[in-house]
Design a protein around this motif. Structure first.
Motif, mmCIF file in Angstrom:
data_model
loop_
_atom_site.group_PDB
_atom_site.id
_atom_site.type_symbol
_atom_site.label_atom_id
_atom_site.label_comp_id
_atom_site.label_asym_id
_atom_site.label_seq_id
_atom_site.Cartn_x
_atom_site.Cartn_y
_atom_site.Cartn_z
ATOM 1 N N PRO A 1 -24.950 4.400 -24.410
ATOM 2 C CA PRO A 1 -26.203 5.131 -24.256
ATOM 3 C C PRO A 1 -26.274 6.304 -25.223
ATOM 4 O O PRO A 1 -25.259 6.869 -25.597
ATOM 5 N N SER A 2 -27.481 6.641 -25.593
ATOM 6 C CA SER A 2 -27.670 7.766 -26.506
ATOM 7 C C SER A 2 -27.387 9.071 -25.773
ATOM 8 O O SER A 2 -27.406 9.130 -24.548
ATOM 9 N N ASN A 3 -27.145 10.115 -26.548
ATOM 10 C CA ASN A 3 -26.874 11.421 -25.955
ATOM 11 C C ASN A 3 -28.038 11.911 -25.117
ATOM 12 O O ASN A 3 -27.844 12.491 -24.062
ATOM 13 N N SER A 4 -29.271 11.682 -25.601
ATOM 14 C CA SER A 4 -30.424 12.173 -24.848
ATOM 15 C C SER A 4 -30.584 11.425 -23.530
ATOM 16 O O SER A 4 -30.962 12.007 -22.528
ATOM 17 N N SER A 5 -30.284 10.121 -23.517
ATOM 18 C CA SER A 5 -30.400 9.401 -22.251
ATOM 19 C C SER A 5 -29.259 9.784 -21.318
ATOM 20 O O SER A 5 -29.446 9.878 -20.111
ATOM 21 N N ALA A 6 -28.070 10.065 -21.861
ATOM 22 C CA ALA A 6 -26.952 10.527 -21.028
ATOM 23 C C ALA A 6 -27.283 11.906 -20.449
ATOM 24 O O ALA A 6 -27.049 12.159 -19.269
ATOM 25 N N SER A 8 -30.240 13.071 -19.935
ATOM 26 C CA SER A 8 -31.311 12.863 -18.965
ATOM 27 C C SER A 8 -30.739 12.388 -17.627
ATOM 28 O O SER A 8 -31.172 12.833 -16.568
ATOM 29 N N ASP A 9 -29.752 11.490 -17.684
ATOM 30 C CA ASP A 9 -29.105 11.005 -16.458
ATOM 31 C C ASP A 9 -28.403 12.145 -15.719
ATOM 32 O O ASP A 9 -28.495 12.249 -14.501
ATOM 33 N N TYR A 11 -29.154 15.301 -15.903
ATOM 34 C CA TYR A 11 -30.201 16.168 -15.360
ATOM 35 C C TYR A 11 -30.776 15.578 -14.067
ATOM 36 O O TYR A 11 -30.960 16.289 -13.084
ATOM 37 N N LYS A 12 -31.031 14.276 -14.075
ATOM 38 C CA LYS A 12 -31.586 13.627 -12.873
ATOM 39 C C LYS A 12 -30.614 13.723 -11.697
ATOM 40 O O LYS A 12 -31.019 14.027 -10.572
#
Length: 131
Positions: A1-6, A8-9, A11-12
């Motif tokens: 996964p990309s850093n931004s999606s990681a 985001s996860d 953060y969620k």
């Protein structure tokens, strides 16, 4: 996964945790785990680098759970939040509390160093104001 999606996860997950801890505190403010829930809220904000909310949450812990076991930790991390926000005087106050109220804390030695550093930064700030 990309850093931004990681990110985001993370953060969620932290947002869900914060909501659950807040619900516990609101529904059961006298629960034996309420203090731990407040500390976890602060840690969750710390993990997502929301320094303002983390600092506010550590402050709430200190104000509401003064007799509990992690107050010195909360002061240290509250000081770190202030540092990250460039608030040297407020950071120094947090470290001073450790030195004054918790001289046996694991944070005492580092608090001494941080106070010296904050004094230096505060002096530099004053010097810049008079230029």
């Amino acid at each position: 996964p990309s850093n931004s999606s990681a990110a985001s996860d993370v953060y969620k997950r932290q947002s869900r945790a914060i909501a659950e801890y807040n619900a516990l505190i609101q529904q059961f403010p006298q629960h034996p785990s309420a203090d731990n829930a407040q500390f976890k809220i602060a840690e969750s904000y710390w993990k997502v680098e929301d320094w303002r909310r983390a600092g506010e949450s550590y402050k709430r812990y200190v104000e509401h759970y003064a007799g509990h076991g992690y107050v010195d930790y909360a002061y240290y991390y509250m000081g770190q939040c202030h540092e990250k926000l460039g608030e040297w005087r407020q950071a120094k106050l947090c470290y001073d509390r450790i030195l004054g109220d918790y001289p046996e804390s694991v944070w005492t030695e580092v608090a001494h160093r941080r106070v010296k550093e904050m004094n230096k930064l505060i002096q530099e700030e004053r010097d810049e104001e008079h230029v």
